[in-house]
Design a protein around this motif. Structure first.
Motif, PDB file in Angstrom:
ATOM      1  N   GLY A  95      43.890 -22.494  22.835  1.00  0.00           N
ATOM      2  CA  GLY A  95      43.110 -21.403  23.396  1.00  0.00           C
ATOM      3  C   GLY A  95      42.268 -21.785  24.587  1.00  0.00           C
ATOM      4  N   ARG A  96      42.469 -22.990  25.122  1.00  0.00           N
ATOM      5  CA  ARG A  96      41.708 -23.424  26.287  1.00  0.00           C
ATOM      6  C   ARG A  96      42.482 -23.118  27.573  1.00  0.00           C
ATOM      7  NH1 ARG A  96      40.990 -27.772  22.624  1.00  0.00           N
ATOM      8  NH2 ARG A  96      42.681 -28.937  23.626  1.00  0.00           N
ATOM      9  N   LYS A  97      41.771 -22.921  28.643  1.00  0.00           N
ATOM     10  CA  LYS A  97      42.394 -22.661  29.934  1.00  0.00           C
ATOM     11  C   LYS A  97      43.072 -23.932  30.430  1.00  0.00           C
ATOM     12  CE  LYS A  97      41.492 -20.902  34.589  1.00  0.00           C
ATOM     13  NZ  LYS A  97      40.460 -20.376  35.523  1.00  0.00           N
ATOM     14  N   PRO A  98      44.337 -23.852  30.818  1.00  0.00           N
ATOM     15  CA  PRO A  98      45.023 -25.059  31.288  1.00  0.00           C
ATOM     16  C   PRO A  98      44.475 -25.528  32.620  1.00  0.00           C
ATOM     17  CG  PRO A  98      46.414 -23.141  31.616  1.00  0.00           C
ATOM     18  CD  PRO A  98      45.223 -22.675  30.813  1.00  0.00           C
ATOM     19  N   ARG A  99      44.555 -26.818  32.850  1.00  0.00           N
ATOM     20  CA  ARG A  99      44.026 -27.389  34.093  1.00  0.00           C
ATOM     21  C   ARG A  99      44.911 -27.088  35.294  1.00  0.00           C
ATOM     22  NH1 ARG A  99      44.716 -33.099  31.241  1.00  0.00           N
ATOM     23  NH2 ARG A  99      44.313 -31.672  29.527  1.00  0.00           N
ATOM     24  N   ILE A 100      46.139 -26.626  35.030  1.00  0.00           N
ATOM     25  CA  ILE A 100      47.091 -26.283  36.091  1.00  0.00           C
ATOM     26  C   ILE A 100      47.598 -24.871  35.832  1.00  0.00           C
ATOM     27  CG2 ILE A 100      49.337 -26.848  37.133  1.00  0.00           C
ATOM     28  CD1 ILE A 100      48.838 -29.743  36.417  1.00  0.00           C
ATOM     29  N   ALA A 101      47.750 -24.096  36.878  1.00  0.00           N
ATOM     30  CA  ALA A 101      48.239 -22.728  36.724  1.00  0.00           C
ATOM     31  C   ALA A 101      49.742 -22.721  36.427  1.00  0.00           C
ATOM     32  CB  ALA A 101      47.970 -21.932  37.998  1.00  0.00           C
ATOM     33  N   PRO A 102      50.226 -21.807  35.572  1.00  0.00           N
ATOM     34  CA  PRO A 102      51.661 -21.690  35.306  1.00  0.00           C
ATOM     35  C   PRO A 102      52.438 -21.375  36.581  1.00  0.00           C
ATOM     36  CG  PRO A 102      50.393 -20.462  33.684  1.00  0.00           C
ATOM     37  CD  PRO A 102      49.430 -20.874  34.755  1.00  0.00           C
ATOM     38  N   ILE A 103      53.688 -21.803  36.627  1.00  0.00           N
ATOM     39  CA  ILE A 103      54.539 -21.550  37.796  1.00  0.00           C
ATOM     40  C   ILE A 103      55.767 -20.718  37.449  1.00  0.00           C
ATOM     41  CG2 ILE A 103      53.821 -23.701  38.907  1.00  0.00           C
ATOM     42  CD1 ILE A 103      56.656 -24.807  38.113  1.00  0.00           C
ATOM     43  N   ASN A 104      55.984 -20.378  36.163  1.00  0.00           N
ATOM     44  CA  ASN A 104      57.275 -19.808  35.781  1.00  0.00           C
ATOM     45  C   ASN A 104      57.111 -18.704  34.746  1.00  0.00           C
ATOM     46  OD1 ASN A 104      60.133 -19.664  35.848  1.00  0.00           O
ATOM     47  ND2 ASN A 104      60.252 -20.844  33.961  1.00  0.00           N
ATOM     48  N   TYR A 105      56.470 -17.621  35.145  1.00  0.00           N
ATOM     49  CA  TYR A 105      56.313 -16.473  34.256  1.00  0.00           C
ATOM     50  C   TYR A 105      57.238 -15.375  34.756  1.00  0.00           C
ATOM     51  CZ  TYR A 105      54.040 -13.110  31.175  1.00  0.00           C
ATOM     52  OH  TYR A 105      53.778 -12.192  30.193  1.00  0.00           O
ATOM     53  N   TYR A 106      58.238 -15.003  33.946  1.00  0.00           N
ATOM     54  CA  TYR A 106      59.248 -14.036  34.399  1.00  0.00           C
ATOM     55  C   TYR A 106      58.674 -12.617  34.446  1.00  0.00           C
ATOM     56  CZ  TYR A 106      62.412 -17.917  33.555  1.00  0.00           C
ATOM     57  OH  TYR A 106      63.021 -19.145  33.588  1.00  0.00           O
ATOM     58  N   PRO A 107      58.866 -11.912  35.548  1.00  0.00           N
ATOM     59  CA  PRO A 107      58.211 -10.603  35.735  1.00  0.00           C
ATOM     60  C   PRO A 107      59.015  -9.437  35.154  1.00  0.00           C
ATOM     61  CG  PRO A 107      59.381 -11.186  37.730  1.00  0.00           C
ATOM     62  CD  PRO A 107      59.602 -12.319  36.760  1.00  0.00           C
ATOM     63  N   TYR A 108      59.387  -9.541  33.887  1.00  0.00           N
ATOM     64  CA  TYR A 108      60.209  -8.502  33.270  1.00  0.00           C
ATOM     65  C   TYR A 108      59.477  -7.871  32.090  1.00  0.00           C
ATOM     66  CZ  TYR A 108      63.645 -10.879  36.114  1.00  0.00           C
ATOM     67  OH  TYR A 108      64.290 -11.462  37.175  1.00  0.00           O
ATOM     68  N   ARG A 109      59.919  -6.661  31.750  1.00  0.00           N
ATOM     69  CA  ARG A 109      59.259  -5.903  30.690  1.00  0.00           C
ATOM     70  C   ARG A 109      60.204  -5.736  29.507  1.00  0.00           C
ATOM     71  NH1 ARG A 109      58.742  -0.619  32.021  1.00  0.00           N
ATOM     72  NH2 ARG A 109      60.444  -0.872  33.514  1.00  0.00           N
ATOM     73  N   PHE A 110      59.622  -5.639  28.313  1.00  0.00           N
ATOM     74  CA  PHE A 110      60.379  -5.266  27.126  1.00  0.00           C
ATOM     75  C   PHE A 110      60.454  -3.745  27.091  1.00  0.00           C
ATOM     76  CE2 PHE A 110      58.314  -9.315  25.896  1.00  0.00           C
ATOM     77  CZ  PHE A 110      59.475 -10.080  25.750  1.00  0.00           C
ATOM     78  N   LEU A 111      61.675  -3.226  27.090  1.00  0.00           N
ATOM     79  CA  LEU A 111      61.877  -1.780  27.131  1.00  0.00           C
ATOM     80  C   LEU A 111      61.906  -1.169  25.741  1.00  0.00           C
ATOM     81  CD1 LEU A 111      64.630  -1.655  29.914  1.00  0.00           C
ATOM     82  CD2 LEU A 111      62.149  -1.390  30.156  1.00  0.00           C
ATOM     83  N   SER A 112      61.984  -2.001  24.734  1.00  0.00           N
ATOM     84  CA  SER A 112      61.932  -1.533  23.351  1.00  0.00           C
ATOM     85  C   SER A 112      61.147  -2.567  22.559  1.00  0.00           C
ATOM     86  CB  SER A 112      63.346  -1.371  22.767  1.00  0.00           C
ATOM     87  OG  SER A 112      64.053  -2.609  22.798  1.00  0.00           O
ATOM     88  N   ASN A 113      60.786  -2.200  21.356  1.00  0.00           N
ATOM     89  CA  ASN A 113      60.062  -3.142  20.514  1.00  0.00           C
ATOM     90  C   ASN A 113      60.555  -2.980  19.086  1.00  0.00           C
ATOM     91  OD1 ASN A 113      58.162  -5.095  19.679  1.00  0.00           O
ATOM     92  ND2 ASN A 113      56.739  -4.388  21.251  1.00  0.00           N
ATOM     93  N   SER A 114      59.967  -3.713  18.181  1.00  0.00           N
ATOM     94  CA  SER A 114      60.433  -3.668  16.801  1.00  0.00           C
ATOM     95  C   SER A 114      59.272  -3.985  15.872  1.00  0.00           C
ATOM     96  CB  SER A 114      61.559  -4.688  16.590  1.00  0.00           C
ATOM     97  OG  SER A 114      61.876  -4.811  15.219  1.00  0.00           O
ATOM     98  N   GLY A 115      59.337  -3.393  14.696  1.00  0.00           N
ATOM     99  CA  GLY A 115      58.325  -3.681  13.692  1.00  0.00           C
ATOM    100  C   GLY A 115      58.741  -4.770  12.730  1.00  0.00           C
ATOM    101  N   LYS A 116      59.679  -5.605  13.151  1.00  0.00           N
ATOM    102  CA  LYS A 116      60.214  -6.630  12.254  1.00  0.00           C
ATOM    103  C   LYS A 116      59.145  -7.597  11.769  1.00  0.00           C
ATOM    104  CE  LYS A 116      64.778  -5.828  12.463  1.00  0.00           C
ATOM    105  NZ  LYS A 116      65.733  -5.806  11.346  1.00  0.00           N
ATOM    106  N   CYS A 117      58.091  -7.779  12.562  1.00  0.00           N
ATOM    107  CA  CYS A 117      57.050  -8.722  12.167  1.00  0.00           C
ATOM    108  C   CYS A 117      55.772  -8.027  11.713  1.00  0.00           C
ATOM    109  CB  CYS A 117      56.757  -9.687  13.316  1.00  0.00           C
ATOM    110  SG  CYS A 117      57.857 -11.119  13.310  1.00  0.00           S
ATOM    111  N   ASN A 118      55.833  -6.724  11.518  1.00  0.00           N
ATOM    112  CA  ASN A 118      54.659  -6.001  11.037  1.00  0.00           C
ATOM    113  C   ASN A 118      54.555  -6.152   9.517  1.00  0.00           C
ATOM    114  OD1 ASN A 118      54.198  -5.194  13.630  1.00  0.00           O
ATOM    115  ND2 ASN A 118      55.041  -3.138  13.371  1.00  0.00           N
ATOM    116  N   THR A 119      54.325  -7.354   9.087  1.00  0.00           N
ATOM    117  CA  THR A 119      54.267  -7.646   7.659  1.00  0.00           C
ATOM    118  C   THR A 119      53.296  -8.791   7.434  1.00  0.00           C
ATOM    119  OG1 THR A 119      55.541  -8.422   5.751  1.00  0.00           O
ATOM    120  CG2 THR A 119      56.273  -9.159   7.926  1.00  0.00           C
ATOM    121  N   ILE A 120      52.672  -8.789   6.273  1.00  0.00           N
ATOM    122  CA  ILE A 120      51.776  -9.890   5.934  1.00  0.00           C
ATOM    123  C   ILE A 120      52.552 -11.035   5.302  1.00  0.00           C
ATOM    124  CG2 ILE A 120      49.766  -8.395   5.661  1.00  0.00           C
ATOM    125  CD1 ILE A 120      50.202  -8.533   2.615  1.00  0.00           C
ATOM    126  N   GLU A 121      53.833 -10.778   5.001  1.00  0.00           N
ATOM    127  CA  GLU A 121      54.641 -11.819   4.368  1.00  0.00           C
ATOM    128  C   GLU A 121      55.012 -12.898   5.384  1.00  0.00           C
ATOM    129  OE1 GLU A 121      57.286  -9.665   1.052  1.00  0.00           O
ATOM    130  OE2 GLU A 121      57.621  -8.913   3.073  1.00  0.00           O
TER     131      GLU A 121
END
Length: 345
Positions: free
Chosen positions: A55-81
């Motif tokens: 959770g700390r700020k990195p000392r170097i800025a990222p260089i490779n963040y892809y500028p794309y969006r998720f057009l759909s999503n899923s509730g597959k992980c909406n679980t406490i299990e």
């Protein structure tokens, strides 16, 4: 004399053609991987990854963040299990039959009693958002709710984008599974054999971590990045679809890499590979890119003979310990083989 000059001229032309066609110069002038590997960013990524994961700020800025969006999503992980395994299937838009066969075989989510397993398909888009294929995918998403579509153009040379965007989705939406299986949609997969394998690896890692003979300070964080591991060199042939120029990759060998057909990563490795990728320059072949990232973050790919890069000839006995085998374009064959291997005796 004229004939001799002609022969010399022809030989010279042949040599020049061979030199350029086979990329001889690229082989001759490539750098030593063992002594000079410094793929960007040429910094020690391990402390940077630890900072981000803490959770700390990195000392170097990222260089490779892809500028794309998720057009759909899923509730597959909406679980406490807690999830035992998450299956990520890299699929092409038009492969409706492949996805249907997977849903009938290893993609079933209540398949193994006592194990919580989820499956999602990751797709790109084509150039026409109103195409018949897209309409069918919209219907498929509404019916099964197991497709994550991303707004990048889906083609062979964009596989790294698909792979790393799936890593991003997992990191942001489903970071609690013990293990993640990444697979193409034309693979045979045995979940029983896979779960046995990762259990054995976990026991081994825990023993090594707790052993008095373990090296002090050695990273024993249950890293696992396993599949069919290749150790090879770049192709420089001018006409090869896998040709890589010196400008793109100047070294004479690839780092060890797990072939992209199917591989398994632990929870820790998924997170470290994703965060590390933010600081590693893009490369268009996804399996090699992950091999580069793994090297830079200190994860050693593990070869497992139960993952088959080529299609393993089928017999009931020969498939008893197979985890993954490539080449199942025939949906009926996949269902037949999987069903025979999973009959309850």
């Amino acid at each position: 004399m004229r004939l001799t000059k002609y022969k010399v001229f022809v030989c010279a032309c042949v040599l020049v053609c061979v030199y350029y066609f086979f990329g001889v110069g690229d082989y001759l002038y490539s750098k030593s991987f063992d002594n000079e590997f410094d793929y960007p960013l040429n910094v020690d990524l391990k402390p940077i990854v630890r900072d981000v994961l803490s959770g700390r700020k990195p000392r170097i800025a990222p260089i490779n963040y892809y500028p794309y969006r998720f057009l759909s999503n899923s509730g597959k992980c909406n679980t406490i299990e807690k999830l035992d395994l998450f299956i990520i299937v890299k699929s092409a838009m038009h492969q409706f039959g492949h996805r249907s066969a997977i849903r009938q075989t290893y993609g079933q989510e209540n398949l193994i009693p006592g194990r919580i397993i989820k499956t999602l398909f990751f797709l790109g888009i084509d150039n026409n958002p109103k195409s018949d294929i897209q309409k069918r995918i919209d219907q498929e998403m509404a019916q099964y709710k197991d497709i994550i579509q991303i707004d990048f153009h889906d083609n062979y040379y964009n596989n790294t984008i698909k792979t790393m965007m799936s890593f991003r989705w997992l990191y942001e939406h489903c970071s609690t599974a013990d293990f993640y299986l990444f697979t193409d949609d034309d693979m045979y997969i045995s979940l029983n054999n896979l779960l046995d394998y990762v259990h054995d690896q976990t026991v081994k890692n825990n023993w090594e971590r707790d052993s008095a003979t373990s090296t002090v300070g050695e990273d024993k964080d249950n890293h696992l990045f396993a599949g069919y591991v290749f150790k090879s060199a770049p192709q420089r042939f001018k006409t090869s679809k896998w040709r890589v120029s010196l400008e793109e990759y100047p070294w004479n060998k690839w780092p060890p890499y797990v072939t992209a057909g199917a591989y398994v990563v632990s929870n820790k490795s998924m997170k470290v590979l994703y965060v590390g990728s933010l600081f590693v320059k893009h490369f268009r072949f996804d399996d090699i890119y992950l091999g580069i990232v793994a090297k830079k973050v200190g994860i050693v790919p593990k070869h497992c003979d139960q993952f088959h890069f080529y299609k393993k000839k089928y017999s009931k006995a020969d498939y008893a310990d197979v985890i993954a085998s490539h080449g199942y374009d025939d949906h009926d064959e996949l269902i037949r083989v999987w069903t025979e291997q999973n009959k309850v005796v």
